[in-house]
Design a protein around this motif. Sequence first.
Motif, PDB file in Angstrom:
ATOM      1  N   GLY A 153     -47.451 113.579  14.180  1.00  0.00           N
ATOM      2  CA  GLY A 153     -46.731 114.642  13.490  1.00  0.00           C
ATOM      3  C   GLY A 153     -47.668 115.765  13.105  1.00  0.00           C
ATOM      4  O   GLY A 153     -48.567 116.134  13.865  1.00  0.00           O
ATOM      5  N   TRP A 154     -47.482 116.291  11.911  1.00  0.00           N
ATOM      6  CA  TRP A 154     -48.281 117.403  11.411  1.00  0.00           C
ATOM      7  C   TRP A 154     -49.221 116.889  10.309  1.00  0.00           C
ATOM      8  O   TRP A 154     -48.856 115.978   9.550  1.00  0.00           O
ATOM      9  CB  TRP A 154     -47.377 118.475  10.811  1.00  0.00           C
ATOM     10  CG  TRP A 154     -46.597 119.272  11.805  1.00  0.00           C
ATOM     11  CD1 TRP A 154     -46.875 120.534  12.253  1.00  0.00           C
ATOM     12  CD2 TRP A 154     -45.373 118.894  12.467  1.00  0.00           C
ATOM     13  NE1 TRP A 154     -45.921 120.960  13.153  1.00  0.00           N
ATOM     14  CE2 TRP A 154     -44.982 119.967  13.304  1.00  0.00           C
ATOM     15  CE3 TRP A 154     -44.570 117.737  12.445  1.00  0.00           C
ATOM     16  CZ2 TRP A 154     -43.841 119.923  14.092  1.00  0.00           C
ATOM     17  CZ3 TRP A 154     -43.433 117.681  13.248  1.00  0.00           C
ATOM     18  CH2 TRP A 154     -43.083 118.777  14.059  1.00  0.00           C
ATOM     19  N   PRO A 155     -50.401 117.468  10.149  1.00  0.00           N
ATOM     20  CA  PRO A 155     -51.270 117.074   9.040  1.00  0.00           C
ATOM     21  C   PRO A 155     -50.526 117.220   7.708  1.00  0.00           C
ATOM     22  O   PRO A 155     -49.956 118.278   7.422  1.00  0.00           O
ATOM     23  CB  PRO A 155     -52.440 118.060   9.149  1.00  0.00           C
ATOM     24  CG  PRO A 155     -52.449 118.473  10.592  1.00  0.00           C
ATOM     25  CD  PRO A 155     -51.013 118.497  11.012  1.00  0.00           C
ATOM     26  N   SER A 156     -50.529 116.173   6.911  1.00  0.00           N
ATOM     27  CA  SER A 156     -49.735 116.196   5.686  1.00  0.00           C
ATOM     28  C   SER A 156     -50.201 117.268   4.713  1.00  0.00           C
ATOM     29  O   SER A 156     -49.440 117.722   3.861  1.00  0.00           O
ATOM     30  CB  SER A 156     -49.774 114.823   5.005  1.00  0.00           C
ATOM     31  OG  SER A 156     -51.100 114.498   4.612  1.00  0.00           O
ATOM     32  N   ALA A 157     -51.451 117.706   4.853  1.00  0.00           N
ATOM     33  CA  ALA A 157     -51.958 118.756   3.973  1.00  0.00           C
ATOM     34  C   ALA A 157     -51.202 120.060   4.166  1.00  0.00           C
ATOM     35  O   ALA A 157     -51.199 120.925   3.280  1.00  0.00           O
ATOM     36  CB  ALA A 157     -53.451 118.971   4.218  1.00  0.00           C
ATOM     37  N   HIS A 158     -50.541 120.227   5.294  1.00  0.00           N
ATOM     38  CA  HIS A 158     -49.794 121.448   5.594  1.00  0.00           C
ATOM     39  C   HIS A 158     -48.291 121.285   5.366  1.00  0.00           C
ATOM     40  O   HIS A 158     -47.515 122.139   5.792  1.00  0.00           O
ATOM     41  CB  HIS A 158     -50.032 121.873   7.046  1.00  0.00           C
ATOM     42  CG  HIS A 158     -51.441 122.259   7.355  1.00  0.00           C
ATOM     43  ND1 HIS A 158     -52.058 123.341   6.781  1.00  0.00           N
ATOM     44  CD2 HIS A 158     -52.358 121.688   8.181  1.00  0.00           C
ATOM     45  CE1 HIS A 158     -53.296 123.444   7.241  1.00  0.00           C
ATOM     46  NE2 HIS A 158     -53.501 122.443   8.087  1.00  0.00           N
ATOM     47  N   TRP A 179     -47.208 108.986   8.238  1.00  0.00           N
ATOM     48  CA  TRP A 179     -47.902 108.003   9.066  1.00  0.00           C
ATOM     49  C   TRP A 179     -49.403 108.159   8.906  1.00  0.00           C
ATOM     50  O   TRP A 179     -49.915 109.268   8.777  1.00  0.00           O
ATOM     51  CB  TRP A 179     -47.528 108.184  10.545  1.00  0.00           C
ATOM     52  CG  TRP A 179     -46.062 108.018  10.782  1.00  0.00           C
ATOM     53  CD1 TRP A 179     -45.094 108.979  10.692  1.00  0.00           C
ATOM     54  CD2 TRP A 179     -45.387 106.804  11.120  1.00  0.00           C
ATOM     55  NE1 TRP A 179     -43.858 108.438  10.957  1.00  0.00           N
ATOM     56  CE2 TRP A 179     -44.002 107.114  11.231  1.00  0.00           C
ATOM     57  CE3 TRP A 179     -45.814 105.497  11.362  1.00  0.00           C
ATOM     58  CZ2 TRP A 179     -43.055 106.146  11.558  1.00  0.00           C
ATOM     59  CZ3 TRP A 179     -44.874 104.537  11.695  1.00  0.00           C
ATOM     60  CH2 TRP A 179     -43.511 104.865  11.789  1.00  0.00           C
ATOM     61  N   ARG A 180     -50.107 107.036   8.906  1.00  0.00           N
ATOM     62  CA  ARG A 180     -51.569 107.049   8.847  1.00  0.00           C
ATOM     63  C   ARG A 180     -52.117 106.550  10.185  1.00  0.00           C
ATOM     64  O   ARG A 180     -51.656 105.545  10.720  1.00  0.00           O
ATOM     65  CB  ARG A 180     -52.076 106.166   7.714  1.00  0.00           C
ATOM     66  CG  ARG A 180     -53.597 106.003   7.694  1.00  0.00           C
ATOM     67  CD  ARG A 180     -54.121 105.330   6.446  1.00  0.00           C
ATOM     68  NE  ARG A 180     -54.239 106.289   5.351  1.00  0.00           N
ATOM     69  CZ  ARG A 180     -53.481 106.280   4.257  1.00  0.00           C
ATOM     70  NH1 ARG A 180     -52.525 105.380   4.113  1.00  0.00           N
ATOM     71  NH2 ARG A 180     -53.658 107.179   3.299  1.00  0.00           N
ATOM     72  N   GLY A 184     -57.003 100.971  13.029  1.00  0.00           N
ATOM     73  CA  GLY A 184     -56.007  99.906  13.136  1.00  0.00           C
ATOM     74  C   GLY A 184     -54.731 100.343  13.825  1.00  0.00           C
ATOM     75  O   GLY A 184     -53.803  99.545  13.988  1.00  0.00           O
ATOM     76  N   GLY A 185     -54.670 101.622  14.229  1.00  0.00           N
ATOM     77  CA  GLY A 185     -53.477 102.129  14.899  1.00  0.00           C
ATOM     78  C   GLY A 185     -52.702 103.086  14.012  1.00  0.00           C
ATOM     79  O   GLY A 185     -53.245 103.666  13.062  1.00  0.00           O
ATOM     80  N   THR A 186     -51.441 103.232  14.308  1.00  0.00           N
ATOM     81  CA  THR A 186     -50.554 104.124  13.555  1.00  0.00           C
ATOM     82  C   THR A 186     -49.659 103.290  12.657  1.00  0.00           C
ATOM     83  O   THR A 186     -48.961 102.391  13.140  1.00  0.00           O
ATOM     84  CB  THR A 186     -49.695 104.968  14.521  1.00  0.00           C
ATOM     85  OG1 THR A 186     -50.558 105.733  15.363  1.00  0.00           O
ATOM     86  CG2 THR A 186     -48.782 105.916  13.752  1.00  0.00           C
ATOM     87  N   ASP A 227     -56.266 111.568   7.834  1.00  0.00           N
ATOM     88  CA  ASP A 227     -55.628 110.644   8.766  1.00  0.00           C
ATOM     89  C   ASP A 227     -54.138 110.457   8.485  1.00  0.00           C
ATOM     90  O   ASP A 227     -53.497 109.572   9.045  1.00  0.00           O
ATOM     91  CB  ASP A 227     -56.325 109.281   8.721  1.00  0.00           C
ATOM     92  CG  ASP A 227     -56.322 108.661   7.331  1.00  0.00           C
ATOM     93  OD1 ASP A 227     -55.956 109.373   6.359  1.00  0.00           O
ATOM     94  OD2 ASP A 227     -56.677 107.474   7.206  1.00  0.00           O
ATOM     95  N   VAL A 228     -53.566 111.290   7.605  1.00  0.00           N
ATOM     96  CA  VAL A 228     -52.158 111.164   7.237  1.00  0.00           C
ATOM     97  C   VAL A 228     -51.363 112.314   7.843  1.00  0.00           C
ATOM     98  O   VAL A 228     -51.754 113.480   7.741  1.00  0.00           O
ATOM     99  CB  VAL A 228     -51.969 111.144   5.704  1.00  0.00           C
ATOM    100  CG1 VAL A 228     -50.488 111.025   5.351  1.00  0.00           C
ATOM    101  CG2 VAL A 228     -52.745 109.984   5.099  1.00  0.00           C
TER     102      VAL A 228
END
Length: 244
Positions: A153-158, A179-180, A184-186, A227-228
Motif C-alpha cells: 500500500g502507501w507508507p502510513s506516514a503519508h 500492514w507491516r 517475517g513477511g507481510t 515498515d508500515v
Amino acid sequence: MTSAAFERLVRQLDDASGPSYDARAELIGIGSAAIPAVIDGLPSLDGFGQLTAIEVFEAVGDPRCGPTLIGLLGSDNSTVREWAAGALAGLRIEGAVEPLRRARLACLERGTPPDRTEPCTIRWALTDFGARTPVVPPLTARLRATAGADAPGWPSAHFAEIVGDLADHAQVILYSQFWRVDDGGTRWVRGPGLDRELDWTAPWERLVAQAREWSLLEATEAPVGDDVFVVPEWIDRSDLDRGR
C-alpha cells in the motif's frame, strides 16, 4: 473413481463437522476430473457446501466451473455471491464482466452499503477485469509509486496526505487497513479501530466530508513506521450509479 464415489465426496462438502475438509482436499487432489461432479452436485448443497465447492473450483482452476460461478452471483446467500465474484476474477472466467455488473447493480437495488464485503469484492473483480477504473489522484499515485513495487500500500506516514488528496478529488474512503512488512513477511497490523458509520442517505458531498473527517481522525492514531503501510478502500460517485 466411480460416479457414486464422486457424489459421496460432493455431499460431504456440506458437513462442517470435519468430513467437508477431507472431501475438499480429496477433490482438489483429483483435480479437473472432479469438477463435473462438483458442478452437478452443487445445487443440492447448502451455503457452507457451496462455499467449500468454490474453494475447490479456485484450487483446481478449471474454467468449466465458470457458468456455475456466474449462476452463484444470484444466490440468496450474500457470502456465496461474494465468494463467487472473487473466484470469477481470480480464475479470469471469460464472459464474467456483464454478470458482475448486474451483481453490482443488484447490491445497489438491495440497498447494501458499499462498504460491506460483497460490493467491495464485486468492485475489486470488475477492476481486475479492467471493467472499472478507480480514480487515483496525482498525489496519491505519486506517493504509491515511491513506496516500491512490492509494497502492500502507501507508507502510513503519508496517510493524512492521501486522505486529503482523495477527498479533494471527491472520493469517499470506506475504510483503511494497515500492514507491516519485515523479514517475517507481510502481516496485518491493528489500526485505530474507530467505529465509523457513514450516512448513505446523505448527498455525495456530505459523504466525502464525513469520510475525510473519520479518516483524518484515524490518521492521528494510525500505526507509523518505515515498515508500515496503509491500504485505504475508496469509491467514486460513479460506483453508486445505477445506470452503469
